[in-house]
Design an enzyme around this catalytic site. Structure first.
Site, mmCIF file in Angstrom:
data_model
loop_
_atom_site.group_PDB
_atom_site.id
_atom_site.type_symbol
_atom_site.label_atom_id
_atom_site.label_comp_id
_atom_site.label_asym_id
_atom_site.label_seq_id
_atom_site.Cartn_x
_atom_site.Cartn_y
_atom_site.Cartn_z
ATOM 1 C CB CYS A 89 -0.927 -0.005 1.213
ATOM 2 S SG CYS A 89 -2.168 -1.299 1.119
HETATM 3 N N1 LIG Z 1 -2.738 -5.993 1.716
HETATM 4 C C1 LIG Z 1 -3.281 -4.953 2.318
HETATM 5 O O1 LIG Z 1 -3.004 -4.693 3.477
HETATM 6 C C2 LIG Z 1 -4.284 -4.055 1.600
HETATM 7 C C3 LIG Z 1 -4.992 -3.127 2.350
HETATM 8 C C4 LIG Z 1 -5.927 -2.309 1.709
HETATM 9 C C5 LIG Z 1 -6.109 -2.411 0.325
HETATM 10 N N2 LIG Z 1 -5.375 -3.303 -0.392
HETATM 11 C C6 LIG Z 1 -5.626 -3.372 -1.838
HETATM 12 O O2 LIG Z 1 -6.461 -4.499 -2.094
HETATM 13 C C7 LIG Z 1 -6.127 -5.098 -3.345
HETATM 14 C C8 LIG Z 1 -5.745 -6.560 -3.129
HETATM 15 O O3 LIG Z 1 -4.587 -6.602 -2.303
HETATM 16 P P1 LIG Z 1 -4.135 -7.922 -1.544
HETATM 17 O O4 LIG Z 1 -3.056 -7.497 -0.608
HETATM 18 O O5 LIG Z 1 -5.320 -8.667 -1.026
HETATM 19 O O6 LIG Z 1 -3.487 -8.737 -2.768
HETATM 20 P P2 LIG Z 1 -2.983 -10.266 -2.749
HETATM 21 O O7 LIG Z 1 -1.902 -10.331 -3.750
HETATM 22 O O8 LIG Z 1 -2.744 -10.720 -1.349
HETATM 23 O O9 LIG Z 1 -4.255 -11.068 -3.288
HETATM 24 C C9 LIG Z 1 -4.802 -10.850 -4.546
HETATM 25 C C10 LIG Z 1 -5.331 -12.161 -5.095
HETATM 26 O O10 LIG Z 1 -5.996 -11.883 -6.322
HETATM 27 C C11 LIG Z 1 -5.792 -12.990 -7.191
HETATM 28 N N3 LIG Z 1 -6.135 -12.586 -8.550
HETATM 29 C C12 LIG Z 1 -5.394 -11.890 -9.446
HETATM 30 N N4 LIG Z 1 -6.117 -11.674 -10.572
HETATM 31 C C13 LIG Z 1 -7.331 -12.238 -10.375
HETATM 32 C C14 LIG Z 1 -8.506 -12.341 -11.157
HETATM 33 N N5 LIG Z 1 -8.610 -11.794 -12.365
HETATM 34 N N6 LIG Z 1 -9.573 -13.004 -10.641
HETATM 35 C C15 LIG Z 1 -9.502 -13.563 -9.412
HETATM 36 N N7 LIG Z 1 -8.414 -13.503 -8.624
HETATM 37 C C16 LIG Z 1 -7.340 -12.835 -9.091
HETATM 38 C C17 LIG Z 1 -4.353 -13.369 -6.946
HETATM 39 O O11 LIG Z 1 -4.085 -14.696 -7.360
HETATM 40 C C18 LIG Z 1 -4.239 -13.187 -5.431
HETATM 41 O O12 LIG Z 1 -4.527 -14.391 -4.735
HETATM 42 C C19 LIG Z 1 -4.988 -4.240 -3.920
HETATM 43 O O13 LIG Z 1 -5.544 -3.246 -4.735
HETATM 44 C C20 LIG Z 1 -4.381 -3.604 -2.684
HETATM 45 O O14 LIG Z 1 -3.749 -2.378 -2.966
HETATM 46 C C21 LIG Z 1 -4.485 -4.141 0.225
#
Ligand SMILES: NC(=O)c1ccc[n+]([C@@H]2O[C@H](COP(=O)([O-])OP(=O)(O)OC[C@H]3O[C@@H](n4cnc5c(N)ncnc54)[C@H](O)[C@@H]3O)[C@@H](O)[C@H]2O)c1
Length: 420
Positions: A263
């Site tokens: 982030c």
């Molecule tokens: N990690 C955090 O603390 C956090 C906090 C707030 C917001 N976010 C935001 O949330 C979003 C997700 O982050 P995250 O940390 O959960 O990511 P992550 O990498 O942990 O998980 C994302 C998942 O999405 C899957 N994926 C990719 N393309 C896909 C598709 N087309 N269909 C289905 N699944 C798919 C991946 O295989 C992966 O398992 C990002 O935009 C991030 O910036 C993250």
């Protein structure tokens, strides 16, 4: 009674999507989780959670309720609400919305009248209306806003935070029109204690960027002051501790080896990408990035100075890095400043090993970094660098080893360390 079999379908089962699935099950919803990563899906179905905040026990319990995971998206057609929580990384230093677009394609393939689609991935203002909706409209004749409903809700999850979780952290929500907003509001009110409504999706998208830019800029400010205080022979930690006694108008931030995770280093770049489209840089963001990005090499230089005083050359010396995750008590090493620190040391011919109870493997420049597993070997190093203040390190009693410690975290459990 809804005609849909599942209340919620989630695309992307990572740090954001998996907790959403679990808390929704706990809130009594029926949930379908879809991820393109088949290996992850099969582990999840076997009750193996990839994230610390969700234990295997909790996952297994949810699997016995109304939760299923799959790498086949067709079940999305049976879900009333669909949340997109896929990655939004940077590729070639630019926002990469390819995951959001491929998620939109999967949704469009399976779209059914009455569905509510909510984007939760962090992104720049305008994505919901300018990228997500046009992508869905390529495939369907259903009218967005009348037949299907769309909105944006930023995720505020803070991995490892025991106090503020998915349920008790207020959630900002928005819809592209009133009908969409009303449906999205009723949905989240089932699983979140407080929802906060913005007038449109652009405002909700911007909320997330404000929150993370605020953190990035304040971390950069305290990092810069830490460097200056060191030069002025002032203890920055004492200054921060005294300043934070002010009950109003001051929020304390602590210096550190840089910023990491998915982030803080990335989201402000989404903001500057958007504002550059109108010919305006976000000057604060760019300066903050520069300062925070310089912190790993600052840490390395401070250690070089220390080693110099101790009469030890860098080349051939051995440094143990304690904690390589980007923050306390989690295993996530994405964008961790530890990677830059290690890269920098390796270029100077230093032998590096790491100790991290949450991280099993770490690769830097395609080379596997040795993991120290034996506490008895801690004495074999020329320097210990405390990089991430995992709670477990308190019990290690690092002072028992006859090795100098550089503390980049300002932890209060080591007395005799050189601090950032
Ligand atoms: N990690 C955090 O603390 C956090 C906090 C707030 C917001 N976010 C935001 O949330 C979003 C997700 O982050 P995250 O940390 O959960 O990511 P992550 O990498 O942990 O998980 C994302 C998942 O999405 C899957 N994926 C990719 N393309 C896909 C598709 N087309 N269909 C289905 N699944 C798919 C991946 O295989 C992966 O398992 C990002 O935009 C991030 O910036 C993250």
């Amino acid at each position: 009674m809804s005609e849909f079999k599942y209340d919620l379908g989630i695309l992307g089962l990572g740090y954001v999507g998996l907790p959403l699935a679990i808390y929704s099950i706990e809130g009594g919803l029926k949930v379908f989780g879809y991820d393109i990563n088949s290996e992850k899906v099969s582990k999840l179905n076997n009750g193996q959670s990839p994230i610390e905040d969700i234990s295997n026990e909790t996952l297994k319990k949810s699997l016995k309720s109304n939760l299923i995971f799959s790498d086949d998206s067709s079940t999305l057609a049976e879900c009333e609400h669909i949340v997109i929580s896929v990655p939004t990384p940077l590729t070639d230093f630019k926002p990469d919305l390819s995951y959001v677009i491929s998620a939109a394609k999967e949704i469009a393939k399976n779209i059914v009248k009455g569905q509510v689609i909510i984007l939760e991935s962090t992104t720049y203002p305008g994505t919901t209306t300018e990228v997500l909706i046009p992508e869905i409209e390529k495939t369907t004749d259903l009218v967005v806003g009348e037949d299907i409903f769309v909105g944006y809700s930023p995720e505020r999850i803070d991995p490892g935070n025991k106090e503020w979780n998915f349920k008790n952290t207020p959630k900002v929500i928005s819809g592209i029109n009133e009908k969409s907003l009303n449906k999205i509001k009723s949905f989240y009110e089932q699983i979140i204690e407080v929802v906060v409504v913005t007038s449109g999706t652009k405002e909700a998208e911007m909320v997330k960027l404000l929150e993370n830019t605020y953190r990035q800029v304040n971390i950069a400010l305290i990092n810069e002051l830490a460097i200056l205080c060191n030069m002025l022979d002032i203890d920055i930690w004492e200054v921060v501790d005294a300043a934070k006694t002010k009950p109003f108008g001051f929020e304390s931030f602590r210096p550190g080896p840089g910023v990491g995770g998915h982030c803080i280093p990335i989201d402000p770049k989404y903001l500057s990408f958007k504002t550059r489209q109108i010919g305006k840089p976000v000057r604060f963001v760019e300066l903050a990035q520069e300062i925070n990005n310089s912190m790993p090499s600052y840490v390395v230089n401070r250690i070089i100075e220390r080693m110099n005083i101790l009469g030890k050359p860098m080349k051939g010396s051995k440094i143990l890095i304690l904690g390589v995750a980007y923050k306390k008590d989690i295993s996530d090493t994405r964008e961790s400043p530890a990677i830059d620190v290690i890269e920098n040391f390796l270029a100077k011919g230093v032998e590096i090993a790491f100790y991290d109870p949450f991280v099993d493997n770490l690769k830097v420049n395609n080379s596997e970094i040795k993991k120290e597993v034996n506490l008895k070997n801690f004495d074999d190093y020329d320097m210990h660098l405390l990089h991430t203040p995992h709670s477990e390190f308190v019990k290690l009693n690092l002072s028992q080893y006859n090795v100098p410690i550089f503390d980049a975290t300002g932890s209060d459990f080591i007395d005799d360390a050189e601090r950032i």
